[in-house]
Structure formats: structure tokens, C-alpha cells
Scaffold this motif. Structure first.
Motif, PDB file in Angstrom:
ATOM      1  N   VAL A 132       7.504  -1.916  -0.266  1.00  0.00           N
ATOM      2  CA  VAL A 132       8.544  -1.607  -1.107  1.00  0.00           C
ATOM      3  C   VAL A 132      10.029  -2.905  -1.152  1.00  0.00           C
ATOM      4  N   GLU A 188       7.679  -3.417  -5.892  1.00  0.00           N
ATOM      5  CA  GLU A 188       7.341  -4.439  -4.666  1.00  0.00           C
ATOM      6  C   GLU A 188       8.598  -5.676  -5.035  1.00  0.00           C
ATOM      7  N   ARG A 191       6.213  -5.328  -8.972  1.00  0.00           N
ATOM      8  CA  ARG A 191       5.175  -4.079  -9.393  1.00  0.00           C
ATOM      9  C   ARG A 191       5.854  -2.959  -8.923  1.00  0.00           C
ATOM     10  N   ARG A 236       6.123   0.654  -8.213  1.00  0.00           N
ATOM     11  CA  ARG A 236       4.947   1.749  -6.835  1.00  0.00           C
ATOM     12  C   ARG A 236       5.267   3.168  -6.562  1.00  0.00           C
ATOM     13  N   LYS A 250       1.748   6.331  -3.375  1.00  0.00           N
ATOM     14  CA  LYS A 250       1.508   5.463  -2.613  1.00  0.00           C
ATOM     15  C   LYS A 250       2.136   4.799  -1.532  1.00  0.00           C
TER      16      LYS A 250
END
Length: 248
Positions: free
Chosen positions: A34, A153, A157, A159, A163
Motif C-alpha cells: 500500500v 499500490e 492498482r 487494493r 487483501k
């Protein structure tokens, strides 16, 4: 038309709970992968407050989502907050504040954002088809997200909360469960509906811990990542709600 005291009380309690969640989220820390965290309850608080003002003291059905999408609540502060729906149907207006740091691939543009989130378009699109006005929908329903944060991320992307690492997920769960408990206490809900399996699990956990016996169900999540959702999602969700006795 003046608000009834019940509406006033419900909206005040929802706002207090959301503000408490907003502040508690800012105390959490997350590690790689993250890299960016957005809290729309911070920078889009004004729009979120306008959304809460739609809540009704007569609501019986609570829909629970997971967390904001980059082109939905991340932009508008509204759960599943697809831009056109929030602006044109819900009648919410205003600007959002800047986000720092902001991922270059995920700019926050508020209601000026030209992207459209599929999940939000599907969910709110179904409600618009079934109910002539937002007031007709909110008279018996309300929608919240379990977690208000957007996790990204380095690549941009998304998250999702499920996750995250175990420790991070547990720390997040403490505050999000507390908020959900507060929302459940606000009204004598007849049905709690998870939008997807993750949300349903959260509802069952929180309801069990508080001794609640409210009926809990689930509808298919409208995400385009789900092959099933890409095959007549509105028809499937409607059938599920009818089977639960929520819609006729």
C-alpha cells in the motif's frame, strides 16, 4: 417540507458516526504494497454530509458495500458514488479538497471527474429504474460502505481491504466494526444486505457480536471483475431482493 424529528435524529447520528470513523481512519498506518491511501470522508466530507441528509427515519433496509472505488466514492464521498448519479439524481453538488499525496494515475477531481465507475452505475442505476425519485428510494433504504478508505499500490492498482496484511486488517476492523454497529443501532432495520460476500461476512460478524437478530442477506456485487455480474446484474440482484422478501 420541514424535516421530522426522527429524520433529524437519524441524520445527526449517522453524521456523528461517520465523523468518528473519519478521524479514527486517519490514525491507522499501512505498509507496502500500500503506497497511497485516500480518505474521502476527509476531502469529500461536504458531499458525504449532503448524502447523509437523504437518510430517512423510516428506512428498513441497509445495504453495505466494501470500500470506495477510484471513480466512485473516492471522487464523490458517496457509497458506490458514480458521478452522474450523485450529481444528476441525488442532487449533490460542491467541490472536494485536494489530496496529498495524490497518485498521478488516480487524480481526485470530484464531480468534474469524467470517468464512470461500473459498480456504482449498476447499483444506483437499478435504484433509479425502480424508484422515481431519490426520496422514494431513501424512504426505505440506505447505503453505506464498511471501510471508507481507498488503498492503492505504487502502480495505481486498487487494493481491497481483504487483501491487507492480517495485522492491518485487524486494526482496520476494530474501527469499521464499531462504525457499523453504530449505524445498525440508529434504526430498527428489518434487513441488512451485503453487496457481495465480504460485506455479508462483516454484517454477520457485527450483528452476532451485538446480539442483533436482524435478517441478513446478500446480493451479487456489481463489479465488472465478476463474470456473473456482467450477465444481467440488475436482474440477478432484483431476484435476490425479491427472494429475501425486501422487494415485491
Amino acid at each position: 417540507m420541514p424535516l421530522t424529528p426522527t429524520d433529524d435524529l437519524v441524520r445527526k447520528q449517522l453524521a456523528v458516526a461517520a465523523d468518528r470513523l473519519r478521524q479514527s481512519m486517519n490514525q491507522l498506518e499501512f505498509d507496502e504494497p500500500v503506497s497511497y491511501i485516500y480518505n474521502p470522508l476527509d476531502y469529500a466530507w461536504d458531499l458525504h454530509r449532503q448524502y447523509i441528509e437523504l437518510a430517512s427515519g423510516e428506512a428498513e433496509v441497509l445495504f453495505l458495500g466494501m470500500n470506495p472505488g477510484p471513480w466512485g466514492m473516492a471522487q464523490t464521498g458517496v457509497p458506490f458514488g458514480e458521478i452522474a448519479t450523485v450529481r444528476d439524481w441525488l442532487g449533490i453538488s460542491g467541490d472536494v479538497c485536494e489530496v496529498d499525496p495524490e497518485h498521478p494515475k488516480r487524480p481526485i477531481e470530484g464531480l468534474d471527474c469524467e470517468r464512470s465507475e461500473v459498480s456504482g452505475r449498476r447499483l444506483w442505476g437499478l435504484m433509479r429504474e425502480r424508484y422515481p425519485t431519490p426520496q422514494d428510494f431513501f424512504r426505505k433504504h440506505f447505503v453505506v460502505n464498511y471501510c471508507p478508505l481507498v488503498f492503492m499500490e505504487e502502480s495505481g492498482r486498487n487494493r481491497t481491504p481483504d487483501k491487507l496484511s492480517v495485522d492491518e486488517r485487524q486494526a482496520l476492523q476494530v474501527h469499521c466494526d464499531q462504525h457499523l454497529q453504530e449505524v445498525i443501532r440508529v434504526l430498527p432495520w428489518k434487513h441488512l444486505v451485503g453487496v457481495g460476500a465480504f460485506a455479508e461476512t462483516c454484517l454477520k460478524r457485527v450483528a452476532a457480536s451485538s446480539g442483533s437478530e436482524i435478517a441478513i442477506g446478500r446480493i451479487l456485487h456489481p463489479s465488472p471483475a465478476s463474470p456473473a455480474a456482467n450477465k444481467d446484474w440488475s436482474g440477478t440482484a432484483t431476484s435476490q431482493l425479491v427472494k429475501m422478501g425486501i422487494w415485491q
